[in-house]
Design a protein around this motif. Structure first.
Motif, PDB file in Angstrom:
ATOM      1  N   VAL A 569       0.861  -1.182   0.000  1.00 11.65           N
ATOM      2  CA  VAL A 569       0.000   0.000   0.000  1.00 11.65           C
ATOM      3  C   VAL A 569       0.894   1.227   0.000  1.00 11.65           C
ATOM      4  N   SER A 570       0.567   2.195  -0.851  1.00 12.37           N
ATOM      5  CA  SER A 570       1.290   3.468  -0.899  1.00 12.37           C
ATOM      6  C   SER A 570       0.322   4.579  -0.525  1.00 12.37           C
ATOM      7  N   VAL A 571       0.658   5.343   0.534  1.00 11.19           N
ATOM      8  CA  VAL A 571      -0.210   6.402   1.053  1.00 11.19           C
ATOM      9  C   VAL A 571       0.505   7.736   0.893  1.00 11.19           C
ATOM     10  N   ASP A 572      -0.134   8.666   0.204  1.00 11.54           N
ATOM     11  CA  ASP A 572       0.381  10.032   0.051  1.00 11.54           C
ATOM     12  C   ASP A 572      -0.332  10.907   1.064  1.00 11.54           C
ATOM     13  N   LEU A 573       0.366  11.310   2.150  1.00 11.40           N
ATOM     14  CA  LEU A 573      -0.229  12.072   3.241  1.00 11.40           C
ATOM     15  C   LEU A 573      -0.390  13.539   2.870  1.00 11.40           C
ATOM     16  N   ARG A 574      -1.293  14.206   3.573  1.00 13.50           N
ATOM     17  CA  ARG A 574      -1.505  15.646   3.354  1.00 13.50           C
ATOM     18  C   ARG A 574      -0.328  16.450   3.901  1.00 13.50           C
ATOM     19  N   PHE A 575       0.210  16.049   5.062  1.00 16.26           N
ATOM     20  CA  PHE A 575       1.338  16.743   5.665  1.00 16.26           C
ATOM     21  C   PHE A 575       2.481  15.746   5.836  1.00 16.26           C
ATOM     22  N   GLY A 576       3.692  16.141   5.450  1.00 16.00           N
ATOM     23  CA  GLY A 576       4.851  15.300   5.610  1.00 16.00           C
ATOM     24  C   GLY A 576       5.517  15.523   6.952  1.00 16.00           C
ATOM     25  N   GLY A 577       6.647  14.858   7.144  1.00 13.74           N
ATOM     26  CA  GLY A 577       7.371  14.972   8.395  1.00 13.74           C
ATOM     27  C   GLY A 577       6.948  13.904   9.386  1.00 13.74           C
ATOM     28  N   SER A 578       7.682  13.851  10.509  1.00 14.51           N
ATOM     29  CA  SER A 578       7.406  12.846  11.529  1.00 14.51           C
ATOM     30  C   SER A 578       6.158  13.214  12.322  1.00 14.51           C
ATOM     31  N   GLY A 579       5.675  12.240  13.083  1.00 15.50           N
ATOM     32  CA  GLY A 579       4.541  12.488  13.968  1.00 15.50           C
ATOM     33  C   GLY A 579       3.277  11.764  13.572  1.00 15.50           C
ATOM     34  N   THR A 580       3.224  11.161  12.382  1.00 18.23           N
ATOM     35  CA  THR A 580       2.031  10.447  11.925  1.00 18.23           C
ATOM     36  C   THR A 580       2.268   8.941  12.015  1.00 18.23           C
ATOM     37  N   THR A 581       1.331   8.251  12.635  1.00 16.03           N
ATOM     38  CA  THR A 581       1.381   6.790  12.722  1.00 16.03           C
ATOM     39  C   THR A 581       0.021   6.240  12.320  1.00 16.03           C
ATOM     40  N   PHE A 582       0.027   5.250  11.427  1.00 17.97           N
ATOM     41  CA  PHE A 582      -1.221   4.593  11.074  1.00 17.97           C
ATOM     42  C   PHE A 582      -0.999   3.099  10.955  1.00 17.97           C
ATOM     43  N   GLU A 583      -2.060   2.349  11.190  1.00 15.98           N
ATOM     44  CA  GLU A 583      -2.024   0.896  11.105  1.00 15.98           C
ATOM     45  C   GLU A 583      -2.743   0.450   9.842  1.00 15.98           C
ATOM     46  N   LEU A 584      -2.174  -0.550   9.171  1.00 15.63           N
ATOM     47  CA  LEU A 584      -2.821  -1.180   8.022  1.00 15.63           C
ATOM     48  C   LEU A 584      -3.571  -2.394   8.543  1.00 15.63           C
ATOM     49  N   GLU A 638      -1.786   8.275  15.578  1.00 16.28           N
ATOM     50  CA  GLU A 638      -1.026   9.458  15.988  1.00 16.28           C
ATOM     51  C   GLU A 638      -1.078  10.472  14.852  1.00 16.28           C
ATOM     52  N   LEU A 639      -1.276  11.762  15.213  1.00 19.88           N
ATOM     53  CA  LEU A 639      -1.306  12.838  14.230  1.00 19.88           C
ATOM     54  C   LEU A 639      -0.277  13.893  14.609  1.00 19.88           C
ATOM     55  N   PRO A 640       0.343  14.572  13.622  1.00 20.71           N
ATOM     56  CA  PRO A 640       1.357  15.579  13.936  1.00 20.71           C
ATOM     57  C   PRO A 640       0.727  16.935  14.248  1.00 20.71           C
ATOM     58  N   GLN A 641       1.505  17.763  14.921  1.00 21.54           N
ATOM     59  CA  GLN A 641       1.089  19.137  15.194  1.00 21.54           C
ATOM     60  C   GLN A 641       1.331  19.985  13.940  1.00 21.54           C
ATOM     61  N   GLN A 642       0.278  20.651  13.475  1.00 19.87           N
ATOM     62  CA  GLN A 642       0.365  21.477  12.278  1.00 19.87           C
ATOM     63  C   GLN A 642      -0.223  22.850  12.566  1.00 19.87           C
ATOM     64  N   SER A 643       0.221  23.834  11.807  1.00 24.62           N
ATOM     65  CA  SER A 643      -0.272  25.201  11.985  1.00 24.62           C
ATOM     66  C   SER A 643      -1.638  25.361  11.331  1.00 24.62           C
ATOM     67  N   ALA A 644      -2.255  26.501  11.570  1.00 28.92           N
ATOM     68  CA  ALA A 644      -3.586  26.772  11.023  1.00 28.92           C
ATOM     69  C   ALA A 644      -3.508  26.943   9.504  1.00 28.92           C
ATOM     70  N   ASP A 645      -4.575  26.545   8.821  1.00 33.86           N
ATOM     71  CA  ASP A 645      -4.683  26.738   7.384  1.00 33.86           C
ATOM     72  C   ASP A 645      -6.095  27.202   7.057  1.00 33.86           C
ATOM     73  N   GLU A 646      -6.434  27.167   5.751  1.00 32.96           N
ATOM     74  CA  GLU A 646      -7.737  27.690   5.358  1.00 32.96           C
ATOM     75  C   GLU A 646      -8.886  26.783   5.773  1.00 32.96           C
ATOM     76  N   PHE A 647      -8.577  25.568   6.234  1.00 30.16           N
ATOM     77  CA  PHE A 647      -9.627  24.631   6.590  1.00 30.16           C
ATOM     78  C   PHE A 647      -9.835  24.501   8.097  1.00 30.16           C
ATOM     79  N   SER A 648      -8.790  24.632   8.898  1.00 31.24           N
ATOM     80  CA  SER A 648      -8.922  24.398  10.329  1.00 31.24           C
ATOM     81  C   SER A 648      -7.847  25.163  11.072  1.00 31.24           C
ATOM     82  N   GLN A 649      -8.018  25.217  12.398  1.00 26.21           N
ATOM     83  CA  GLN A 649      -7.075  25.914  13.250  1.00 26.21           C
ATOM     84  C   GLN A 649      -5.864  25.029  13.515  1.00 26.21           C
ATOM     85  N   ALA A 650      -4.874  25.599  14.231  1.00 22.24           N
ATOM     86  CA  ALA A 650      -3.675  24.847  14.559  1.00 22.24           C
ATOM     87  C   ALA A 650      -4.023  23.706  15.512  1.00 22.24           C
TER      88      ALA A 650
END
Length: 663
Positions: A569-584, A638-650
């Motif tokens: 499985v190849s997953v293209d995430l919305r935000f890169g960098g460390s901090g994201t964990t998902f189970e298949l 697990e989800l990473p900490q991201q700054s605010a954007d046009e869709f949601s707050q930080a």
């Protein structure tokens, strides 16, 4: 300080009056008397054991200074005391203090002495203040209040207060704690507001469990709601459906009507102070306490709370904020000085709810006058027909499928059935293009079976012919017999079949899997397998330190149409960098209908791999052995900490732009 027409408390400069219960008459400040022979009264009132002072000595500056210094030494240190004694110079500078007594001052400073005594007491109070101030930022993790509330995670720090998640060690439950400095100008108001709010037992308010002062800090303990989302996060992407907006307005208006009848008001109702539970119930945070902490000057508390209800309903219908850009919402447009109606901003807005929103905001709507109290909003909502949720619709997995034997319960309902039932016969489904002679899973099985039979027949026929020719020429040696050549080719061609290149596995449908929440981005699920990496699905923004402090996880279930061999499985995430964990996770091979989506439904899937994000956005998951399954769950833990954007707050958030399966 003034009271609104409904009896609610108006907060001024961080102070508030306690209107929910009477103040003990023993706590009233006695009127100031002038004269010289007041030492006996002052001694009785403050229980001060001072040496006897004669009339001649009362005029001396030395005796007055001794009494003034001794007076503030004896104060009530009981945990139930709500305020410390004020220096006498403050009483002299605020004549209105006689009409607004402190809640329980057990040792008020006597005010009947001479001006020299007042000056000495003032100098003593300045040198040794009776309340030891302590900054709210000095509180560390592990601190205990009242010997039972242990601080665990700091959630926010707003300057005036700090909010923590704590553990009640006596009852073994999580609680929320607001902490303010006891020496601040709003500490008394916060304590009084919290005690008054605790008397309101309506379940639509987040309950205040305890409040007290300890070590120079005032703390307010409230119930902890880990499975709730505030209205600001729910409106981060889309407006609420009409039935959700109706339920929100009805719950908030009913609750505020109860509060106003009890003599309380909120005065700071906004999307961050309205929560929706996973059950669909709405709760209000900070009754009276928010206004006491941040201040709100008003001449009509009932009208201000009514305008706030109108703003909330307007935001739910139009996803715009009437008073400018705030809470992650754009500013609502205006035509001149008049606010545009929700129907002018968004299409298909519920008409009766639009009327309630505009009238609650203080506008005339189609010759109907505006509302002035929450009770007016309650009556208007009761007069319109209840807004019910729509009929159940087919999930994405069934609506996007192009195969024939889709027998999920939702698909059976959509086809006119009364409920889920096992397939008893092949039923071809009409398609835009002419289908093959035998379509669907059953057709593929028939075609494969026929092909195998034909192939076996050809091989047997060839073998029989070759054997017959060989028997006729058994006396003639053959240097290169055909069976030998074919036997050499067979072994070489046989091992090449497993080494074939992996083939892409098409996704037939998908649906969001959020059993511990109310949904993330339903419209974006289909964009994760449309071949366009610029679009995708995104999660909400969470403000906790870790996602699993709020819920075990969330994700998307992909339907492959039938059990397939899954290799990677190849997953293209919305935000890169460390901090994201998902189970298949994969469903068992024999599962052919949509798995359960209720709480604990993730346990129906078996975890075959765990992936962690790296520097880039693409995460590749390869399995050592192929797994046969039809349903695949991408389960974010697990989800990473991201700054605010046009869709949601930080906050904690991520998403999937594109996903690819190979088998």
């Amino acid at each position: 300080m003034a009271d609104g027409p409904s009896g609610s408390t108006t907060v001024d400069s961080g102070r508030t009056a306690e209107t929910a219960r009477p103040v003990d008459p023993a706590g009233n400040v006695e009127a100031v008397e002038t004269g010289e022979n007041t030492e006996a009264d002052a001694t009785d009132e403050n229980d001060i054991e001072a040496p006897e002072v004669t009339a001649e000595a009362a005029d001396t500056e030395t005796a007055d200074a001794e009494v003034a210094v001794a007076a503030p030494e004896k104060t009530d240190t009981s945990p139930h005391a709500e305020a410390k004694a004020e220096p006498s110079d403050e009483v002299a500078s605020e004549p209105s203090a006689a009409t607004t007594p402190p809640k329980s001052a057990s040792s008020p400073v006597p005010t009947g002495h001479s001006s020299q005594l007042a000056d000495a007491a003032s100098e003593s109070a300045q040198a040794e203040p009776p309340v030891a101030t302590r900054g709210v930022t000095d509180v560390a993790r592990g601190t205990r209040f009242a010997g039972r509330y242990r601080l665990e995670d700091k959630l926010s720090s707003g300057g005036k207060s700090v909010t923590w998640r704590a553990v009640d060690e006596k009852l073994r439950r999580a609680v929320g704690i607001h902490i303010v400095a006891a020496g601040s100008e709003y500490a008394r108001g916060v304590t009084a507001a919290a005690r008054a709010a605790a008397l309101v037992g309506d379940p639509r308010f987040v309950h205040v469990l305890d409040t007290a002062e300890e070590d120079g800090l005032v703390y307010v303990v409230k119930e902890w709601l880990p499975d709730a989302d505030n209205l600001a996060s729910l409106l981060a992407v889309n407006p609420l459906p009409p039935h959700e907006a109706y339920e929100m307005a009805r719950s908030v208006a009913d609750a505020m009507s109860v509060a106003h009848r009890a003599g309380l008001s909120h005065l700071r109702l906004d999307p961050e102070n309205v929560l929706r539970m996973h059950t669909g119930q709405y709760k209000i945070v900070g009754l009276a306490v928010e206004a006491a902490l941040y201040g709100h000057h008003t001449t009509d508390a009932a009208r201000d709370d009514t305008r706030a209800i109108g703003s909330l309903l307007y935001a739910c219908l139009a996803r715009r904020w009437p008073d400018g850009r705030a809470f992650g919402l754009p500013e609502a447009p205006r035509t001149g000085t008049r606010l545009c109606t929700p129907g002018q901003v968004k299409a298909h807005v519920h008409g009766p709810l639009e009327a309630v929103a505009m009238r609650a905001l203080g506008y005339d709507y189609k010759n109907q006058p505006p509302f002035e109290t929450p009770e007016d909003v309650v009556a208007a909502l009761a007069a319109i027909p209840p807004v019910m949720p729509p009929e159940p619709t087919v999930p994405v997995s069934a609506a996007g499928a192009d195969f024939d034997d889709e027998y999920t319960p939702a698909a059976m309902l959509d086809k006119g059935g009364s409920g889920p039932r096992p397939p008893t016969a092949y039923r071809p489904v009409a398609a835009p293009t002419p289908p093959p002679a035998l379509g669907g899973g059953f057709g593929r099985v028939v075609k494969v079976t026929v092909s195998v039979i034909v192939l076996v027949a050809v091989i047997l026929t060839t073998w029989q012919i070759a054997k017959h020719v060989s028997s006729d020429k058994d006396d003639t040696p053959s240097p290169t017999p055909p069976p030998s050549a074919s036997s050499q080719d067979s072994p070489s061609s046989s091992p090449q079949q497993p080494a074939a290149e992996p083939k892409p596995v098409a996704v037939k449908g998908a649906y969001e899997f959020d059993p511990y929440g109310s949904g993330q981005d339903l419209d974006g699920v289909r964009s994760t397998y449309d071949g366009n990496p610029s679009t995708g699905w995104r999660t909400l923004s969470y403000r906790d330190a870790r996602l699993q402090q709020l819920k075990p996880g969330l994700g998307i279930v992909y339907d492959l149409g039938q059990p397939m061999d899954l290799r990677s499985v190849s997953v293209d995430l919305r935000f890169g960098g460390s901090g994201t964990t998902f189970e298949l996770r994969v469903a068992p091979e024999n599962v052919t209908s949509q798995p359960d989506v209720s709480r604990g439904g993730q346990d129906a899937f078996r975890t075959v791999a765990t992936a962690h994000s790296g520097p880039g956005t693409e995460v590749q998951v390869s399995l050592t052995e192929p797994v046969k399954t039809r349903y695949v769950l991408i389960w974010f833990t697990e989800l990473p900490q991201q700054s605010a954007d046009e869709f949601s707050q930080a906050g904690l958030k991520n998403g999937i732009n594109e996903i690819r399966f190979t088998g």
